[in-house]
Write a protein that holds these residues in place. Structure first.
Motif, mmCIF file in Angstrom:
data_model
loop_
_atom_site.group_PDB
_atom_site.id
_atom_site.type_symbol
_atom_site.label_atom_id
_atom_site.label_comp_id
_atom_site.label_asym_id
_atom_site.label_seq_id
_atom_site.Cartn_x
_atom_site.Cartn_y
_atom_site.Cartn_z
ATOM 1 N N VAL A 155 30.454 18.984 38.927
ATOM 2 C CA VAL A 155 31.659 18.183 39.112
ATOM 3 C C VAL A 155 32.256 17.990 37.714
ATOM 4 O O VAL A 155 31.725 17.229 36.918
ATOM 5 N N PRO A 156 33.340 18.737 37.390
ATOM 6 C CA PRO A 156 33.913 18.639 36.045
ATOM 7 C C PRO A 156 34.450 17.223 35.780
ATOM 8 O O PRO A 156 35.073 16.618 36.670
ATOM 9 N N ILE A 157 34.186 16.706 34.588
ATOM 10 C CA ILE A 157 34.585 15.324 34.274
ATOM 11 C C ILE A 157 35.015 15.175 32.821
ATOM 12 O O ILE A 157 34.751 16.042 31.981
ATOM 13 N N VAL A 158 35.665 14.053 32.552
ATOM 14 C CA VAL A 158 35.808 13.555 31.187
ATOM 15 C C VAL A 158 34.896 12.343 31.064
ATOM 16 O O VAL A 158 34.916 11.462 31.928
ATOM 17 N N LYS A 159 34.084 12.301 30.028
ATOM 18 C CA LYS A 159 33.207 11.153 29.752
ATOM 19 C C LYS A 159 33.800 10.361 28.609
ATOM 20 O O LYS A 159 34.374 10.953 27.692
ATOM 21 N N LEU A 160 33.618 9.069 28.625
ATOM 22 C CA LEU A 160 34.067 8.262 27.491
ATOM 23 C C LEU A 160 33.371 6.916 27.478
ATOM 24 O O LEU A 160 32.741 6.508 28.448
ATOM 25 N N MET A 161 33.502 6.247 26.320
ATOM 26 C CA MET A 161 32.967 4.900 26.179
ATOM 27 C C MET A 161 34.084 4.036 25.628
ATOM 28 O O MET A 161 34.772 4.437 24.695
ATOM 29 N N ASP A 162 34.261 2.870 26.238
ATOM 30 C CA ASP A 162 35.287 1.951 25.769
ATOM 31 C C ASP A 162 34.629 0.879 24.903
ATOM 32 O O ASP A 162 33.870 0.063 25.416
ATOM 33 N N PRO A 163 34.892 0.890 23.606
ATOM 34 C CA PRO A 163 34.197 -0.052 22.726
ATOM 35 C C PRO A 163 34.583 -1.518 22.987
ATOM 36 O O PRO A 163 33.817 -2.422 22.681
ATOM 37 N N VAL A 164 35.759 -1.744 23.584
ATOM 38 C CA VAL A 164 36.189 -3.124 23.833
ATOM 39 C C VAL A 164 35.334 -3.779 24.919
ATOM 40 O O VAL A 164 34.821 -4.885 24.758
ATOM 41 N N THR A 165 35.128 -3.074 26.027
ATOM 42 C CA THR A 165 34.342 -3.653 27.133
ATOM 43 C C THR A 165 32.880 -3.201 27.087
ATOM 44 O O THR A 165 32.040 -3.765 27.774
ATOM 45 N N TYR A 177 16.187 -8.668 43.782
ATOM 46 C CA TYR A 177 17.561 -8.317 44.174
ATOM 47 C C TYR A 177 18.577 -9.104 43.343
ATOM 48 O O TYR A 177 19.500 -8.532 42.749
ATOM 49 N N GLU A 178 18.375 -10.422 43.244
ATOM 50 C CA GLU A 178 19.312 -11.275 42.489
ATOM 51 C C GLU A 178 19.383 -10.859 41.023
ATOM 52 O O GLU A 178 20.437 -10.927 40.396
ATOM 53 N N SER A 179 18.236 -10.426 40.498
ATOM 54 C CA SER A 179 18.216 -10.072 39.074
ATOM 55 C C SER A 179 18.946 -8.754 38.804
ATOM 56 O O SER A 179 19.285 -8.449 37.671
ATOM 57 N N LEU A 180 19.173 -7.971 39.844
ATOM 58 C CA LEU A 180 19.816 -6.657 39.658
ATOM 59 C C LEU A 180 21.320 -6.679 39.920
ATOM 60 O O LEU A 180 22.052 -5.811 39.437
ATOM 61 N N ILE A 181 21.803 -7.653 40.699
ATOM 62 C CA ILE A 181 23.231 -7.620 41.032
ATOM 63 C C ILE A 181 24.086 -7.966 39.811
ATOM 64 O O ILE A 181 23.722 -8.802 39.006
ATOM 65 N N PRO A 182 25.216 -7.273 39.668
ATOM 66 C CA PRO A 182 26.036 -7.474 38.480
ATOM 67 C C PRO A 182 26.710 -8.845 38.460
ATOM 68 O O PRO A 182 27.006 -9.407 39.513
ATOM 69 N N ALA A 183 26.934 -9.352 37.271
ATOM 70 C CA ALA A 183 27.623 -10.635 37.119
ATOM 71 C C ALA A 183 29.115 -10.424 37.367
ATOM 72 O O ALA A 183 29.628 -9.318 37.213
ATOM 73 N N GLU A 184 29.812 -11.505 37.727
ATOM 74 C CA GLU A 184 31.248 -11.427 38.017
ATOM 75 C C GLU A 184 32.056 -10.898 36.833
ATOM 76 O O GLU A 184 33.011 -10.142 37.014
ATOM 77 N N GLU A 185 31.663 -11.280 35.628
ATOM 78 C CA GLU A 185 32.483 -10.879 34.465
ATOM 79 C C GLU A 185 32.464 -9.366 34.252
ATOM 80 O O GLU A 185 33.365 -8.823 33.630
ATOM 81 N N GLU A 186 31.454 -8.682 34.806
ATOM 82 C CA GLU A 186 31.461 -7.217 34.699
ATOM 83 C C GLU A 186 32.632 -6.618 35.466
ATOM 84 O O GLU A 186 33.245 -5.651 35.030
ATOM 85 N N LYS A 187 32.941 -7.205 36.627
ATOM 86 C CA LYS A 187 34.084 -6.746 37.426
ATOM 87 C C LYS A 187 35.383 -6.871 36.632
ATOM 88 O O LYS A 187 36.239 -5.980 36.669
ATOM 89 N N GLU A 188 35.508 -7.978 35.908
ATOM 90 C CA GLU A 188 36.702 -8.212 35.095
ATOM 91 C C GLU A 188 36.851 -7.139 34.024
ATOM 92 O O GLU A 188 37.920 -6.602 33.785
ATOM 93 N N LYS A 189 35.732 -6.821 33.376
ATOM 94 C CA LYS A 189 35.758 -5.789 32.335
ATOM 95 C C LYS A 189 36.118 -4.427 32.911
ATOM 96 O O LYS A 189 36.864 -3.657 32.304
ATOM 97 N N GLN A 190 35.594 -4.134 34.107
ATOM 98 C CA GLN A 190 35.935 -2.867 34.761
ATOM 99 C C GLN A 190 37.432 -2.788 35.026
ATOM 100 O O GLN A 190 38.057 -1.758 34.798
ATOM 101 N N LYS A 191 38.001 -3.913 35.499
ATOM 102 C CA LYS A 191 39.431 -3.948 35.794
ATOM 103 C C LYS A 191 40.247 -3.727 34.533
ATOM 104 O O LYS A 191 41.264 -3.015 34.544
ATOM 105 N N GLN A 192 39.777 -4.325 33.455
ATOM 106 C CA GLN A 192 40.453 -4.202 32.168
ATOM 107 C C GLN A 192 40.483 -2.730 31.732
ATOM 108 O O GLN A 192 41.523 -2.205 31.338
ATOM 109 N N LEU A 193 39.333 -2.056 31.835
ATOM 110 C CA LEU A 193 39.273 -0.644 31.456
ATOM 111 C C LEU A 193 40.121 0.216 32.394
ATOM 112 O O LEU A 193 40.847 1.121 31.945
#
Ligand code: ATP
Ligand code: MG
Length: 335
Positions: free
Chosen positions: A114-124, A24-40
């Protein structure tokens, strides 16, 4: 097949708590991932607000419901307020806007279910799917997140179950197996049913949160900080719960008659829902009621072939949890 229910769990089950918690511990995301999500999100929000000042962006799905693994993609919903919009037009316009910034692989998939737009953010390095006006998903994301705050064993169990399902190839709705959302509902239902119960039924309590979305009334008790310690009368550890979860789906669930329902905190009958026969493509071979869209069976993707695959996998997992010397390895072996 033999439908043997192991009424008594192996004696050394609690020895498995430590290795399961390590997974379980090995699968939970690190805190810095949340920061990157917020940035995007901030970047997307800037573009959206400029084009549609009244619109809002919401995170939903595993990046917001607390059941997401590390390095997952994020799901975003663009809420346009007005229900009478042309989703394809909006998505094509959105894709154009985002292409002109330095986002990569921007694609509008207007003909998807479910119609969507997909993208990748190279910064995060984060990939993201953006849909329009899928507000029920935003609300069910909140419900799942609120449940996860009540007892940490829900998050532990759901991570183990999702990891098992992904490893064993039974988390593929296009192949007739179940979505991650369905597995989390199964875990919530299961913990509501333990005795003493580990989770309450939030939709059966005083209403502290209520919204109307797409003519569906979504209301429940959301002051979950007041429910801290709710499950403390039940001392079961994660290994015991994983064992009992698979034992339930392998040998105890009544597939012919029962629907699991976190909305009611119990089982409802297929007959009461008129889910006893195939209608169109809905076969109702395993029935999981959506908490808000109550006519919606999350098991509807399951067909005659994939129900066998699923049940064999539940039985395999139950056997491993009962007898295998090293379940934490065997359970997740690639299929
Ligand atoms: P994963 O980690 O596998 O990406 P996820 O939590 O993002 O998991 P999905 O099954 O991809 O799970 O679903 C994303 C979100 O979309 C869910 O959290 C839920 O809000 C919504 N959702 C998915 N399937 C359904 C469905 N059949 N009915 C209603 N809402 C759904
Ligand atoms: Mg997802």
């Amino acid at each position: 097949r033999n439908y043997r229910s192991h009424t008594e769990c192996r004696g050394d089950i609690n020895r498995l708590n430590t290795p399961f918690l390590a997974i379980y511990e090995s699968l939970i995301p690190a805190e810095e991932e949340k920061e990157k999500q917020k940035q995007l999100m901030a970047l997307l929000d800037k573009h959206v607000k400029k084009e549609w000042p009244g619109a809002r962006l919401f995170l939903y799905g595993s990046c917001a419901n607390s059941f997401g693994f590390r390095k997952s993609d994020i799901d975003v919903c663009l809420a346009m307020g007005d229900a009478d919009i042309n989703k394809s037009e909006i998505l094509l316009r959105l894709a154009d806007i985002l292409k002109s910034d330095n986002l990569e692989n921007v694609q509008a998939l207007t003909r998807a279910r479910v119609p969507i737009v997909k993208l990748m953010d190279p910064v995060t390095g984060i990939s993201c799917d953006i849909c329009v006006n899928n507000l029920l998903a935003v609300i069910n994301t909140k419900l799942l997140r609120d449940y996860s705050k009540i007892d940490v064993r829900l998050r532990q169990l759901a991570f183990i179950v999702k990891h098992w399902a992904k490893s064993r190839g039974v988390n593929e709705t296009y192949q007739g197996t179940l979505s991650s959302y369905a597995y989390v509902l199964m875990c919530i239902h299961f913990l509501q049913q333990r005795s003493p119960s580990i989770l309450p039924c939030l939709q059966d309590m005083e209403i502290t949160y209520s919204v109307n979305v797409d003519n569906v009334k979504c209301s429940f008790f959301d002051q979950v900080e007041k429910l801290q310690g709710f499950g403390s009368r039940n001392g079961e550890g994660i290994a015991q719960l994983v064992w009992a979860f698979f034992n339930y789906w392998a040998y105890c669930h009544d597939y012919a008659n029962d629907v699991i329902s976190i909305r009611t905190g119990s089982i409802v009958s297929k007959r009461a829902k008129d889910w006893t026969r195939r209608i169109g493509n809905d076969r109702h071979l395993i029935c999981i009621e959506d908490p808000f869209e109550v006519s919606h069976d999350l098991g509807r993707v399951v067909d005659k072939r994939s129900i066998r695959v699923l049940r064999e996998e539940f039985e395999r997992a139950a056997e491993i949890m009962q007898h295998d010397p090293n379940p934490c390895v065997k359970l997740f072996e690639p299929y």
